[in-house]
Design a protein around this motif. Structure first.
Motif, PDB file in Angstrom:
ATOM      1  N   LEU A 181      28.867  -1.082  34.683  1.00 26.73           N
ATOM      2  CA  LEU A 181      27.923  -1.038  33.431  1.00 26.73           C
ATOM      3  C   LEU A 181      28.310  -1.543  32.144  1.00 26.73           C
ATOM      4  CD1 LEU A 181      26.054   2.408  34.450  1.00 26.73           C
ATOM      5  CD2 LEU A 181      25.371   0.015  34.960  1.00 26.73           C
ATOM      6  N   GLU A 198      22.966   5.128  40.562  1.00 24.28           N
ATOM      7  CA  GLU A 198      22.237   5.587  39.269  1.00 24.28           C
ATOM      8  C   GLU A 198      22.987   5.919  38.326  1.00 24.28           C
ATOM      9  OE1 GLU A 198      18.786   8.354  40.176  1.00 24.28           O
ATOM     10  OE2 GLU A 198      19.146   8.159  42.160  1.00 24.28           O
ATOM     11  N   THR A 200      17.811  -3.504  30.185  1.00 31.04           N
ATOM     12  CA  THR A 200      17.235  -2.832  28.841  1.00 31.04           C
ATOM     13  C   THR A 200      16.704  -1.574  28.845  1.00 31.04           C
ATOM     14  OG1 THR A 200      15.072  -4.032  28.857  1.00 31.04           O
ATOM     15  CG2 THR A 200      16.888  -4.971  27.690  1.00 31.04           C
ATOM     16  N   GLN A 201      16.605  -0.969  30.029  1.00 24.16           N
ATOM     17  CA  GLN A 201      15.831   0.169  30.248  1.00 24.16           C
ATOM     18  C   GLN A 201      16.668   1.140  31.236  1.00 24.16           C
ATOM     19  OE1 GLN A 201      12.012  -0.344  31.128  1.00 24.16           O
ATOM     20  NE2 GLN A 201      12.160  -1.258  32.867  1.00 24.16           N
ATOM     21  N   GLU A 202      16.528   2.269  31.495  1.00 27.97           N
ATOM     22  CA  GLU A 202      17.284   3.114  32.452  1.00 27.97           C
ATOM     23  C   GLU A 202      16.717   2.710  33.872  1.00 27.97           C
ATOM     24  OE1 GLU A 202      17.503   7.661  33.809  1.00 27.97           O
ATOM     25  OE2 GLU A 202      17.532   7.345  31.884  1.00 27.97           O
ATOM     26  N   SER A 203      17.693   2.343  34.722  1.00 28.62           N
ATOM     27  CA  SER A 203      17.435   1.597  35.978  1.00 28.62           C
ATOM     28  C   SER A 203      18.186   2.277  37.213  1.00 28.62           C
ATOM     29  CB  SER A 203      17.654   0.201  35.934  1.00 28.62           C
ATOM     30  OG  SER A 203      16.747  -0.524  34.990  1.00 28.62           O
ATOM     31  N   VAL A 204      17.957   1.921  38.414  1.00 29.77           N
ATOM     32  CA  VAL A 204      18.414   2.631  39.492  1.00 29.77           C
ATOM     33  C   VAL A 204      19.028   0.847  40.369  1.00 29.77           C
ATOM     34  CG1 VAL A 204      18.263   3.357  41.761  1.00 29.77           C
ATOM     35  CG2 VAL A 204      17.291   4.413  40.058  1.00 29.77           C
TER      36      VAL A 204
END
Length: 123
Positions: free
Chosen positions: A95, A122, A65-69
């Motif tokens: 993704l 990323e 739900t959020q920008e992640s690596v």
């Protein structure tokens, strides 16, 4: 899930037992973090490997739900180069629920020393 055309070997989840072939560690004992956890590995505690085609394993989809690596550790090595057709390793991430894939790691049919390696994506 596991799919593909391989005629020997498969992937399992469990705690692998260290395997040594010709003085080379070919399968680690345990996982990367503590050594006592679970790992996804091939050839369950034996000297066999995946041969005779392509063997694919796909994890369940995860909701992010959020920008992640994304990071994944893998243990890979290949004692012999050129002995089996299409003997390679690829680690990919998607993704969009599998509609497209991005390579995180790719090792061709070359001799490599077995070691733990961290792959990062990323998106």
């Amino acid at each position: 899930s596991t799919s593909g055309t391989c005629s020997s070997g498969t992937f399992v989840v469990g705690t692998p037992t260290q395997q040594i072939s010709q003085c080379v560690v070919t399968q680690p004992g345990g996982d990367h973090t503590t050594g006592s956890g679970q790992a996804l590995y091939s050839a369950p505690n034996s000297g066999d490997d995946i041969d005779g085609g392509e063997c694919v394993t796909t994890s369940p989809a995860y909701s992010i739900t959020q920008e992640s690596v994304l990071s994944a550790w893998f243990f890979h090595g290949q004692r012999d180069a050129g002995d089996d057709v299409n003997d390679y390793f690829v680690l990919e991430a998607s993704l969009d629920n599998g509609a497209s894939w991005t390579s995180m790691a790719s090792i061709g049919d070359v001799a490599t020393r077995a070691t733990w390696t961290k792959a990062t994506y990323e998106g």
